[in-house]
Motif scaffolding. Structure first.
Motif, PDB file in Angstrom:
ATOM      1  N   UNK A  34       0.831  -1.209   0.000  1.00 29.51           N
ATOM      2  CA  UNK A  34       0.000   0.000   0.000  1.00 29.51           C
ATOM      3  C   UNK A  34       0.862   1.253   0.000  1.00 29.51           C
ATOM      4  N   UNK A  35       1.929   1.248   0.805  1.00 21.31           N
ATOM      5  CA  UNK A  35       2.845   2.403   0.813  1.00 21.31           C
ATOM      6  C   UNK A  35       3.473   2.588  -0.565  1.00 21.31           C
ATOM      7  N   UNK A  36       3.888   1.478  -1.161  1.00 22.60           N
ATOM      8  CA  UNK A  36       4.536   1.550  -2.471  1.00 22.60           C
ATOM      9  C   UNK A  36       3.585   2.099  -3.519  1.00 22.60           C
ATOM     10  N   UNK A  37       2.350   1.600  -3.546  1.00 24.20           N
ATOM     11  CA  UNK A  37       1.399   2.054  -4.550  1.00 24.20           C
ATOM     12  C   UNK A  37       1.022   3.517  -4.337  1.00 24.20           C
ATOM     13  N   UNK A  38       0.907   3.918  -3.080  1.00 24.39           N
ATOM     14  CA  UNK A  38       0.592   5.326  -2.801  1.00 24.39           C
ATOM     15  C   UNK A  38       1.699   6.231  -3.318  1.00 24.39           C
ATOM     16  N   UNK A  39       2.949   5.870  -3.070  1.00 28.07           N
ATOM     17  CA  UNK A  39       4.071   6.684  -3.540  1.00 28.07           C
ATOM     18  C   UNK A  39       4.135   6.703  -5.066  1.00 28.07           C
ATOM     19  N   UNK A  40       3.836   5.574  -5.685  1.00 31.76           N
ATOM     20  CA  UNK A  40       3.845   5.537  -7.151  1.00 31.76           C
ATOM     21  C   UNK A  40       2.757   6.440  -7.714  1.00 31.76           C
ATOM     22  N   UNK A  41       1.588   6.444  -7.089  1.00 28.90           N
ATOM     23  CA  UNK A  41       0.521   7.325  -7.550  1.00 28.90           C
ATOM     24  C   UNK A  41       0.934   8.780  -7.403  1.00 28.90           C
ATOM     25  N   UNK A  42       1.532   9.104  -6.275  1.00 25.01           N
ATOM     26  CA  UNK A  42       1.971  10.484  -6.028  1.00 25.01           C
ATOM     27  C   UNK A  42       3.014  10.945  -7.033  1.00 25.01           C
ATOM     28  N   UNK A  43       3.758  10.001  -7.585  1.00 24.35           N
ATOM     29  CA  UNK A  43       4.807  10.343  -8.547  1.00 24.35           C
ATOM     30  C   UNK A  43       4.389  10.125  -9.997  1.00 24.35           C
ATOM     31  N   UNK A  44       3.075   9.898 -10.220  1.00 24.27           N
ATOM     32  CA  UNK A  44       2.584   9.918 -11.590  1.00 24.27           C
ATOM     33  C   UNK A  44       2.265   8.591 -12.227  1.00 24.27           C
ATOM     34  N   UNK A  45       2.220   7.503 -11.464  1.00 26.70           N
ATOM     35  CA  UNK A  45       1.841   6.212 -12.054  1.00 26.70           C
ATOM     36  C   UNK A  45       0.358   6.229 -12.418  1.00 26.70           C
ATOM     37  N   UNK A  46       0.016   5.597 -13.525  1.00 26.02           N
ATOM     38  CA  UNK A  46      -1.385   5.506 -13.962  1.00 26.02           C
ATOM     39  C   UNK A  46      -2.020   4.171 -13.584  1.00 26.02           C
ATOM     40  N   UNK A  47      -1.221   3.121 -13.547  1.00 30.04           N
ATOM     41  CA  UNK A  47      -1.684   1.779 -13.222  1.00 30.04           C
ATOM     42  C   UNK A  47      -0.612   1.137 -12.343  1.00 30.04           C
ATOM     43  N   UNK A  48      -1.029   0.389 -11.324  1.00 27.39           N
ATOM     44  CA  UNK A  48      -0.076  -0.310 -10.461  1.00 27.39           C
ATOM     45  C   UNK A  48      -0.493  -1.777 -10.369  1.00 27.39           C
ATOM     46  N   UNK A  49       0.474  -2.644 -10.157  1.00 30.67           N
ATOM     47  CA  UNK A  49       0.103  -4.052 -10.078  1.00 30.67           C
ATOM     48  C   UNK A  49       1.289  -4.970  -9.904  1.00 30.67           C
ATOM     49  N   UNK A  50       1.097  -6.197 -10.387  1.00 28.00           N
ATOM     50  CA  UNK A  50       2.069  -7.265 -10.142  1.00 28.00           C
ATOM     51  C   UNK A  50       2.261  -8.115 -11.389  1.00 28.00           C
ATOM     52  N   UNK A  51       3.432  -8.674 -11.492  1.00 29.45           N
ATOM     53  CA  UNK A  51       3.673  -9.696 -12.508  1.00 29.45           C
ATOM     54  C   UNK A  51       4.771 -10.620 -12.033  1.00 29.45           C
ATOM     55  N   UNK A  52       4.825 -11.796 -12.631  1.00 30.86           N
ATOM     56  CA  UNK A  52       5.884 -12.777 -12.411  1.00 30.86           C
ATOM     57  C   UNK A  52       5.926 -13.239 -10.961  1.00 30.86           C
ATOM     58  N   UNK A  53       6.937 -14.061 -10.622  1.00 34.64           N
ATOM     59  CA  UNK A  53       7.190 -14.593  -9.290  1.00 34.64           C
ATOM     60  C   UNK A  53       6.133 -15.550  -8.776  1.00 34.64           C
ATOM     61  N   UNK A  54       4.847 -15.288  -9.062  1.00 36.37           N
ATOM     62  CA  UNK A  54       3.752 -16.086  -8.507  1.00 36.37           C
ATOM     63  C   UNK A  54       2.749 -16.434  -9.590  1.00 36.37           C
TER      64      UNK A  54
END
Length: 639
Positions: A187-207
């Motif tokens: 949640x902290x990571x996604x919030x910071x990414x939004x604050x810095x201009x990310x349009x979409x957040x998510x996951x890939x690989x590993x699982x």
């Protein structure tokens, strides 16, 4: 007219494409080459892969540029080709797909989870170079994927935002821990990414889908939500005869795509092991999907550790003669029969208890003591199963032996140690009086929690069996005399959950020829299969321990069936587990396991119980059931 990507995501769910690297691998392109260089060398092949995904229904198409940065390309002498490879990657994707598709420039992590392997200034330079090239092409957006650290992700995002307002998708590689590798909560990571201009957040690989569903649930209730994107692997990879295979089916991806959508995912695709068939199944499943804002999927999911070393090579167990058995649960010493001798005359129970992933051994030792009191014949411990870092099984094996008197049975994986380390490890086990081991290949490190680690594989499972038995002759791996002889009892692993059981048995015969003294199987969930295993293996000269792992919940059953190689659940078992969880789920899991034991004990004296999630109470119940059913009497079974 095609909508701008941000607007399209507000109105629709877009299906992403699937794997590029593993798909090229399946087509015959070997590991060890730059798949990105194929943009220049084999453009028709790359276009064909893009076209197949587009025709399957993908409308988010990633360029074949994931590792097309100077740092990664330098390993192949291609550091001067960064611009050419990235431009070609975009051009090929554009040519291959229709106007209704969105082409996004794929940018991978440079550090790839290795925190200090590249200086930050160098990371900045290399990211900027690739980003600038991609921004100078006709991409609809940029995709930052398979990043492990928030710091590196923010570094890339800030570079993009200084140069462009293009849509940016930010995806972490995660195994469901709830944090990034540098310690930020999701949640902290996604919030910071939004604050810095990310349009979409998510996951890939590993699982696989199960793990990413678990991760998505951790962030689905964010106060300031962004559209989510998910690109799961096709389950956990299996490594058979030098090749990777994946278990998750297209139908399973179709089912989980709807669950992702319910949790707010607006881009749903696939990563390692996925194919156009997986994408087609998802596209069909999502075709008429309408988001339901009142629907919240709190899915019961399961850990990626099955408690059993899930590898391409699992093995079995058998018997013939009988000696006088010692009292149940008696501690190991030089006078006691080993498990091969025990199983010849009575039912013998081995229980697996996974070493912890942290520094707290309290619950593990409590479980070991409870299983000692239940009179199990050996406690077995995996060797970093699924390539996930756990406490040393050698150290825990010694503690178990000294503090509880239980016989430890230690798994030895080919993955983590070269020949020097393996012999040294075995010599240490000998010095500690631990003489029962299980030789396994070990799951590839790239799919574990430290993907930057190397998989050694100096030895195959056949070779490690032979060389351990060589120590019993007083001869080192090098051929040098060791002054004394060891006394290792070496087991091998067997996977009976395969299409062609006869071929699996042939492989098993080779392990017995190499010196295997006993066999342990992957978990079996079908009584008919137990009977088939008996018929297919009754000619073998060594005992087989049939694997039984009680299910912990409906979600656990779904995960094991769809994502873990070598495990298949019957329709009846999955229906009975349904959506059960908590105590109800565990109770049903124990009941199903007892029914399987009813069949297993008719044909095999060897029973191998696997403890899910350190829930040792379940395997204590099942151990007691074995003793009750056998009447604590010496069995006359000859297999």
């Amino acid at each position: 007219m095609k909508l701008e990507l941000r607007e399209a995501l507000r109105q629709h769910i877009l299906v992403g494409d699937g794997a590029m690297g593993t798909y090229l691998y399946q087509m015959g392109f070997p590991v060890g080459i730059s798949y990105e260089e194929l943009n220049l060398l084999k453009p028709d092949v790359i276009m064909d892969v893009h076209r197949r995904y587009y025709e399957a229904g993908a409308r988010i198409i990633e360029t074949n540029t994931f590792s097309a940065n100077r740092e990664k390309l330098s390993k192949y002498g291609l550091e001067q080709d960064v611009e050419a490879i990235n431009r070609a990657g975009v051009e090929l994707a554009r040519k291959a797909v229709g106007e209704d598709a969105y082409v996004v420039g794929a940018i991978g992590s440079i550090r790839a989870g290795k925190r200090k392997n590249v200086r930050t200034t160098k990371v900045k330079e290399d990211l900027r170079q690739q980003i600038e090239v991609l921004l100078d092409t006709k991409v609809d957006g940029l995709l930052l994927e398979s990043f492990y650290d928030l710091d590196e992700m923010l570094l890339a995002l800030k570079i993009i935002r200084k140069l462009s307002d293009i849509p940016v998708i930010c995806q972490f590689a995660t195994e469901g821990t709830g944090t990034t590798h540098d310690g930020a909560t999701l949640q902290e990571a996604f919030t910071k990414l939004k604050q810095n201009g990310a349009d979409v957040v998510g996951f890939n690989c590993r699982s696989g889908p199960n793990g990413l569903l678990r991760s998505l649930e951790k962030v689905a209730g964010m106060n300031e939500p962004l559209p989510f994107s998910v690109f799961p692997n096709a389950g956990t990879p299996d490594y058979v005869d030098g090749r990777f295979t994946y278990a998750a089916t297209p139908q399973y991806f179709a089912e989980t795509a709807l669950k992702f959508a319910d949790l707010g995912a607006r881009i749903i695709g696939g990563c390692c092991g996925t194919t156009p068939e997986h994408v087609a199944a998802m596209a069909q499943s999502l075709h008429d999907y309408t988001p339901d804002s009142t629907k919240v999927s709190l899915l019961q999911t399961a850990s990626h550790s099955t408690g059993f070393q899930i590898t391409a090579e699992r093995e079995l167990f058998q018997t013939t003669e009988a000696k006088i058995a010692p009292p149940f649960g008696q501690g190991p010493n030089s006078q006691e029969p080993n498990i091969v001798e025990l199983v010849k005359q009575r039912h013998t129970v081995i229980v697996e208890l996974d070493p912890p992933r942290d520094l707290d051994i309290t619950k593990f030792m409590q479980g070991a003591q409870a299983l000692k009191e239940a009179k199990v014949d050996a406690l077995t411990m995996a060797d970093n199963s699924l390539a996930v870092t756990r406490m040393s099984n050698l150290a825990l094996g010694y503690l178990v032996k000294e503090q509880t008197g239980l016989r430890p049975l230690i798994h030895i994986a080919c993955r983590d140690r070269n020949m020097i380390g393996t012999q040294s490890h075995m010599m240490g086990l000998h010095a500690l009086g631990i003489d029962h081991v299980l030789a396994v290949t070990g799951d590839p490190a790239r799919f574990g929690d430290l993907p930057g680690s190397s998989s050694v594989y100096d030895l195959t499972s056949f070779e490690i069996i032979r060389m351990i038995k060589q120590l019993n002759e007083g001869v080192a791996f090098s051929g040098k005399a060791l002054k004394k002889t060891a006394n290792f009892i070496v087991g091998a692993a067997f996977n009976p959950n395969v299409k062609y059981l006869d071929k699996a048995v042939q492989r098993l015969e080779r392990k017995i020829e190499a010196g295997a003294d006993y066999i342990m199987t992957q978990p079996v969930y079908n009584a008919e299969l137990i009977e088939k295993i008996y018929e297919a293996t009754k000619h073998l000269s060594v005992p087989i321990f049939i694997g039984i792992m009680p299910l912990a919940s409906g979600g656990n059953a779904t995960y094991l069936h769809n994502e873990v190689p070598g495990i298949q659940l019957s329709d009846d078992v999955r229906q009975r587990m349904g959506e059960l969880k908590g105590e109800e789920g565990r109770a049903m899991g124990v009941q199903i396991a007892k029914e399987l034991l009813d069949t297993a004990m008719k044909y095999f004296n060897g029973i191998y119980l696997m403890t899910p999630f350190l829930s040792y109470e379940m395997t204590v119940q099942l151990t007691n059931y074995v003793w009750e059913k056998s009447g604590l009497a010496v069995s006359t079974c000859t297999h």
